[in-house]
Design a protein around this motif. Structure first.
Motif, mmCIF file in Angstrom:
data_model
loop_
_atom_site.group_PDB
_atom_site.id
_atom_site.type_symbol
_atom_site.label_atom_id
_atom_site.label_comp_id
_atom_site.label_asym_id
_atom_site.label_seq_id
_atom_site.Cartn_x
_atom_site.Cartn_y
_atom_site.Cartn_z
ATOM 1 N N PRO A 70 0.799 -1.229 0.000
ATOM 2 C CA PRO A 70 0.000 0.000 0.000
ATOM 3 C C PRO A 70 0.833 1.281 0.000
ATOM 4 C CG PRO A 70 0.171 -0.796 2.234
ATOM 5 C CD PRO A 70 1.030 -1.710 1.377
ATOM 6 N N ASN A 71 1.854 1.334 -0.856
ATOM 7 C CA ASN A 71 2.605 2.592 -0.944
ATOM 8 C C ASN A 71 1.932 3.562 -1.909
ATOM 9 O OD1 ASN A 71 3.321 0.910 -3.158
ATOM 10 N ND2 ASN A 71 5.144 2.159 -3.527
ATOM 11 N N GLY A 72 0.802 3.168 -2.443
ATOM 12 C CA GLY A 72 -0.021 4.019 -3.295
ATOM 13 C C GLY A 72 -1.428 3.450 -3.322
ATOM 14 N N LYS A 73 -2.343 4.148 -3.975
ATOM 15 C CA LYS A 73 -3.716 3.658 -4.049
ATOM 16 C C LYS A 73 -3.798 2.403 -4.922
ATOM 17 C CE LYS A 73 -6.122 8.053 -3.252
ATOM 18 N NZ LYS A 73 -7.108 9.013 -3.795
ATOM 19 N N PRO A 74 -4.800 1.569 -4.708
ATOM 20 C CA PRO A 74 -4.918 0.337 -5.491
ATOM 21 C C PRO A 74 -5.169 0.624 -6.970
ATOM 22 C CG PRO A 74 -6.869 0.674 -4.118
ATOM 23 C CD PRO A 74 -5.861 1.679 -3.689
ATOM 24 N N HIS A 75 -4.638 -0.261 -7.825
ATOM 25 C CA HIS A 75 -4.825 -0.125 -9.263
ATOM 26 C C HIS A 75 -5.612 -1.326 -9.793
ATOM 27 C CE1 HIS A 75 -1.614 -3.082 -9.647
ATOM 28 N NE2 HIS A 75 -0.774 -2.272 -9.014
ATOM 29 N N ILE A 76 -5.802 -1.369 -11.109
ATOM 30 C CA ILE A 76 -6.662 -2.383 -11.702
ATOM 31 C C ILE A 76 -6.132 -3.797 -11.466
ATOM 32 C CG2 ILE A 76 -5.515 -2.198 -13.939
ATOM 33 C CD1 ILE A 76 -9.275 -2.850 -13.309
ATOM 34 N N GLY A 77 -4.796 -3.948 -11.371
ATOM 35 C CA GLY A 77 -4.233 -5.265 -11.099
ATOM 36 C C GLY A 77 -4.647 -5.812 -9.745
ATOM 37 N N ALA B 169 -7.438 -5.099 -8.257
ATOM 38 C CA ALA B 169 -8.839 -5.472 -8.414
ATOM 39 C C ALA B 169 -8.973 -6.822 -9.107
ATOM 40 C CB ALA B 169 -9.579 -4.385 -9.194
ATOM 41 N N TYR B 170 -8.193 -7.020 -10.162
ATOM 42 C CA TYR B 170 -8.239 -8.252 -10.959
ATOM 43 C C TYR B 170 -7.956 -9.474 -10.094
ATOM 44 C CZ TYR B 170 -6.827 -11.438 -14.790
ATOM 45 O OH TYR B 170 -6.693 -12.481 -15.665
ATOM 46 N N GLU B 171 -6.857 -9.431 -9.369
ATOM 47 C CA GLU B 171 -6.479 -10.570 -8.534
ATOM 48 C C GLU B 171 -7.526 -10.857 -7.461
ATOM 49 O OE1 GLU B 171 -2.374 -10.996 -7.254
ATOM 50 O OE2 GLU B 171 -3.085 -11.053 -5.174
ATOM 51 N N THR B 172 -8.023 -9.806 -6.834
ATOM 52 C CA THR B 172 -8.938 -10.001 -5.711
ATOM 53 C C THR B 172 -10.314 -10.447 -6.191
ATOM 54 O OG1 THR B 172 -7.708 -8.221 -4.626
ATOM 55 C CG2 THR B 172 -9.709 -8.966 -3.552
ATOM 56 N N ILE B 173 -10.743 -9.974 -7.356
ATOM 57 C CA ILE B 173 -12.004 -10.458 -7.929
ATOM 58 C C ILE B 173 -11.892 -11.943 -8.264
ATOM 59 C CG2 ILE B 173 -13.457 -10.351 -9.999
ATOM 60 C CD1 ILE B 173 -13.017 -7.287 -9.949
ATOM 61 N N ALA B 174 -10.782 -12.348 -8.868
ATOM 62 C CA ALA B 174 -10.593 -13.763 -9.190
ATOM 63 C C ALA B 174 -10.636 -14.621 -7.929
ATOM 64 C CB ALA B 174 -9.273 -13.960 -9.924
ATOM 65 N N ALA B 175 -10.005 -14.142 -6.873
ATOM 66 C CA ALA B 175 -10.024 -14.877 -5.612
ATOM 67 C C ALA B 175 -11.436 -14.933 -5.039
ATOM 68 C CB ALA B 175 -9.073 -14.230 -4.616
ATOM 69 N N ASP B 176 -12.156 -13.829 -5.133
ATOM 70 C CA ASP B 176 -13.520 -13.792 -4.606
ATOM 71 C C ASP B 176 -14.423 -14.757 -5.355
ATOM 72 O OD1 ASP B 176 -15.638 -12.506 -2.922
ATOM 73 O OD2 ASP B 176 -16.420 -11.992 -4.907
ATOM 74 N N LEU C 148 -2.543 -7.263 -16.363
ATOM 75 C CA LEU C 148 -3.538 -6.570 -17.176
ATOM 76 C C LEU C 148 -2.852 -5.428 -17.914
ATOM 77 C CD1 LEU C 148 -6.823 -6.197 -15.095
ATOM 78 C CD2 LEU C 148 -6.320 -7.766 -16.947
ATOM 79 N N LEU C 149 -3.081 -5.350 -19.207
ATOM 80 C CA LEU C 149 -2.505 -4.298 -20.031
ATOM 81 C C LEU C 149 -3.612 -3.377 -20.523
ATOM 82 C CD1 LEU C 149 -0.110 -6.548 -22.159
ATOM 83 C CD2 LEU C 149 0.405 -5.343 -20.016
ATOM 84 N N ASN C 150 -3.347 -2.100 -20.518
ATOM 85 C CA ASN C 150 -4.298 -1.091 -20.972
ATOM 86 C C ASN C 150 -4.070 -0.855 -22.464
ATOM 87 O OD1 ASN C 150 -5.865 1.184 -21.463
ATOM 88 N ND2 ASN C 150 -5.371 2.134 -19.490
ATOM 89 N N ARG C 151 -4.978 -1.411 -23.281
ATOM 90 C CA ARG C 151 -4.822 -1.344 -24.749
ATOM 91 C C ARG C 151 -3.461 -1.872 -25.185
ATOM 92 N NH1 ARG C 151 -8.890 1.769 -27.000
ATOM 93 N NH2 ARG C 151 -10.082 3.011 -25.524
ATOM 94 N N GLY C 152 -3.026 -2.952 -24.529
ATOM 95 C CA GLY C 152 -1.775 -3.593 -24.900
ATOM 96 C C GLY C 152 -0.555 -3.024 -24.227
ATOM 97 N N GLN C 153 -0.704 -1.950 -23.441
ATOM 98 C CA GLN C 153 0.434 -1.323 -22.774
ATOM 99 C C GLN C 153 0.343 -1.524 -21.270
ATOM 100 O OE1 GLN C 153 0.112 2.829 -24.185
ATOM 101 N NE2 GLN C 153 2.094 2.532 -25.174
ATOM 102 N N VAL D 110 -2.892 5.123 -16.232
ATOM 103 C CA VAL D 110 -3.231 4.381 -15.014
ATOM 104 C C VAL D 110 -4.738 4.436 -14.792
ATOM 105 C CG1 VAL D 110 -2.931 4.236 -12.518
ATOM 106 C CG2 VAL D 110 -0.980 4.806 -13.981
ATOM 107 N N THR D 111 -5.335 3.275 -14.580
ATOM 108 C CA THR D 111 -6.786 3.173 -14.446
ATOM 109 C C THR D 111 -7.175 3.015 -12.985
ATOM 110 O OG1 THR D 111 -6.920 2.104 -16.609
ATOM 111 C CG2 THR D 111 -8.833 1.895 -15.163
ATOM 112 N N ASP D 112 -8.137 3.803 -12.561
ATOM 113 C CA ASP D 112 -8.685 3.699 -11.212
ATOM 114 C C ASP D 112 -9.816 2.671 -11.244
ATOM 115 O OD1 ASP D 112 -9.923 3.944 -8.771
ATOM 116 O OD2 ASP D 112 -10.088 6.130 -8.824
ATOM 117 N N PRO D 113 -9.680 1.538 -10.566
ATOM 118 C CA PRO D 113 -10.732 0.517 -10.607
ATOM 119 C C PRO D 113 -12.054 0.998 -10.030
ATOM 120 C CG PRO D 113 -9.071 -0.023 -8.955
ATOM 121 C CD PRO D 113 -8.533 1.118 -9.743
ATOM 122 N N VAL D 114 -12.011 1.954 -9.105
ATOM 123 C CA VAL D 114 -13.264 2.491 -8.562
ATOM 124 C C VAL D 114 -14.043 3.200 -9.670
ATOM 125 C CG1 VAL D 114 -14.273 4.123 -6.941
ATOM 126 C CG2 VAL D 114 -12.347 2.702 -6.229
#
Length: 515
Positions: free
Chosen positions: A14-21, A23-30, A293-298, A307-311
């Motif tokens: 948590p040295n920064g706010k959560p990113h889409i990665g 979210a991805y991992e935690t959704i898969a676990a859920d 997870l890549l944003n449009r391949g990047q 950088v995408t905010d999952p919220v």
């Protein structure tokens, strides 16, 4: 009685706010946790934040606050995100908890008692960003000549007194374990990478630092703080009450799955089992390293401004839509690329137009034309049995078999083919026409469809829990008839009630800024 099931994510840094990665991992676990619960297993699902280490200390210093203040603030952001994403964790874990310090020290003492820890001097390359040590042979030269880790992060030459773990002593035991347990590391590509790394030879690992004080103190060596990965990995034990032999520890350990990103497989598949072997603790059943997870391949980065905010994604497209897209669009375990267009197209074509439309038009028809109640009064015909068989096969056999292997895309593909079969059945049977020509046949068709919709909604509920619950509510399905055991029941044998059906997946429009 079904066996208990223990699932963890990596604890997120948590040295920064959560990113889409995250979210991805935690959704898969859920989804995995919800799926196992519906199969009747007692599940323990743990996630949380990894709050110690040099990276946290430096970030806090740059912000002019204490590491504890940074950890409290950022951990709150992660917990808030997981609540927004409908994550059904049983334990949100923070490594700054006092009980965790005691557990980490207990594991340390067990390794020391086994003769695997010794004091020496460390000289070598260290990446603060990765919180990892690297051999010279693993480094590359950056554009400006600076040394970079295999992850492309800067490394710095470090010299300090350190405690070392005799990792080299575990090379043969690790290789034997990989050989005897081929599913210990998945997918196969990750396993092959780890085996090659270990076969190349293991060096003893520096497991303490004297240059910071934000972390777990080494027992009887107060000037040393544990290497953050010793502390971080121990969370999987602490959450069950270790070092006490609690009921939870006896019931749930060893973990069934540690679900992690591919960039930290080495820590989990090499260091962690070696620590456990040293401490005399049983190893987890499986380490699964998913892709990026890549944003449009990047790859996302602040410098690229992508950088995408999952919220924001959840607010724009809906939580269930986001959950479905992330597990449907690309094979879990491999890298995947996403975009606004891909989310909108997948949501509209499969959730809104196919499954949502199927449920809504069938239940609305019953509400309007049958006073909200339908009962099959004549035997099923071949077409009815065919569609029921297709749905049952997908929901009872194919999706569960795939989800057991974390093959979410394959499971959802089988599920979607069953949805398509139901829509084709509706069009072929045309209950709106049967209403005038053969009302009894209409009732059988509608009852068949309701039974199919029930099965489809239950099977996909780990992925889209809110929408599935709304559909099952409209079908007046009791709470105790919404697990996988209920899929063997034939709803057409009794009257089926429909109450206040509403669309659950409105069609999405692509925002102008995303085009």
């Amino acid at each position: 009685m079904a066996e208990p099931f223990y699932l963890t994510t990596a604890i997120h840094y948590p040295n920064g706010k959560p990113h889409i990665g995250h979210a991805y991992e935690t959704i898969a676990a859920d989804v995995t946790a919800r799926f196992q619960r519906l199969r009747g297993r007692e599940v323990r699902f743990q996630t949380g934040t990894d709050e110690h280490g040099l990276k946290m200390a430096q970030k806090a210093r740059d912000l002019g606050i204490t590491p504890r203040e940074l950890a409290d603030e950022m951990s709150g952001h992660f917990k808030a995100l997981f609540d927004i994403l409908n994550i059904s964790y049983d334990r949100f874990f923070r490594t700054s908890e006092e009980a965790h310090h005691l557990a980490s020290q207990a594991l340390w003492q067990a390794m020391k008692d086994n003769g695997d820890l010794y004091l020496d001097r460390y000289e070598g390359w260290y990446s603060v960003r990765d919180e990892a040590y690297y051999d010279e042979s693993e480094l590359t030269d950056g554009d400006d000549g600076e040394k970079l880790s295999p992850q492309g992060t800067p490394v710095e030459w470090t010299v300090e007194e350190s405690w070392f773990f005799r990792l080299s002593a575990y090379q043969d035991r690790l290789l034997a374990h990989y050989c005897e347990n081929p599913d210990f590391i998945r997918p196969d590509g990750r396993r092959n990478e780890v085996v090659r790394f270990v076969e190349g030879g293991l060096r003893d690992l520096s497991v303490s630092r004297t240059t910071l004080d934000w972390g777990v103190r080494v027992p009887d060596s107060e000037s040393h703080v544990m290497y953050v990965w010793v502390d971080a990995l121990t969370n999987y034990l602490t959450g069950l009450g270790y070092p006490e032999k609690t009921e939870d520890f006896s019931k749930f350990w060893p973990a069934d799955v540690h679900l992690i990103g591919k960039d930290i497989v080495r820590f989990h598949a090499v260091y962690w089992p070696a620590f456990l072997m040293s401490a005399g603790i049983e190893l987890p059943e499986q380490i699964f390293g998913h892709g990026f997870l890549l944003n449009r391949g990047q790859k996302e980065s602040k410098s690229l401004g992508n950088v995408t905010d999952p919220v924001q994604l959840a607010e724009r497209y809906g939580v269930d839509v986001l959950r479905y897209f992330l597990l449907r669009e690309f094979t879990f375990g491999q890298d995947g690329s996403y975009s606004a267009e891909a989310i909108v197209n997948r949501a509209n074509s499969e959730l809104a137009n196919s499954f949502g439309n199927l449920a809504q038009r069938v239940m609305s028809f019953i509400a309007k034309n049958c006073d909200g109640v339908v009962a099959a009064t004549e035997p099923p015909q071949e077409a009815d049995e065919i569609v029921l068989c297709k749905v049952r096969k997908a929901c009872v056999e194919e999706l569960p078999a795939a989800f057991e292997k974390l093959a979410f895309t394959a499971g959802l593909e089988a599920w979607m083919q069953a949805v398509f079969a139901c829509n084709a059945y509706v069009d072929e049977q045309a209950p709106w026409a049967l209403r005038k020509t053969d009302p009894e046949r209409m009732k059988r068709v509608l009852a068949t469809l309701c039974s199919c919709i029930h099965d489809l909604a239950v099977a996909v509920s780990p992925v889209i829990p809110t929408a599935s619950a709304q559909i099952l509510d409209s079908l007046c399905i009791p709470a105790d008839e919404r697990d996988f055991g209920s899929l063997a029941e034939d709803l057409t044998a009794a009257a089926i009630r429909v109450n206040n059906p509403k669309p659950v997946f409105p069609r999405l429009e692509l925002a102008e800024e995303a085009t």
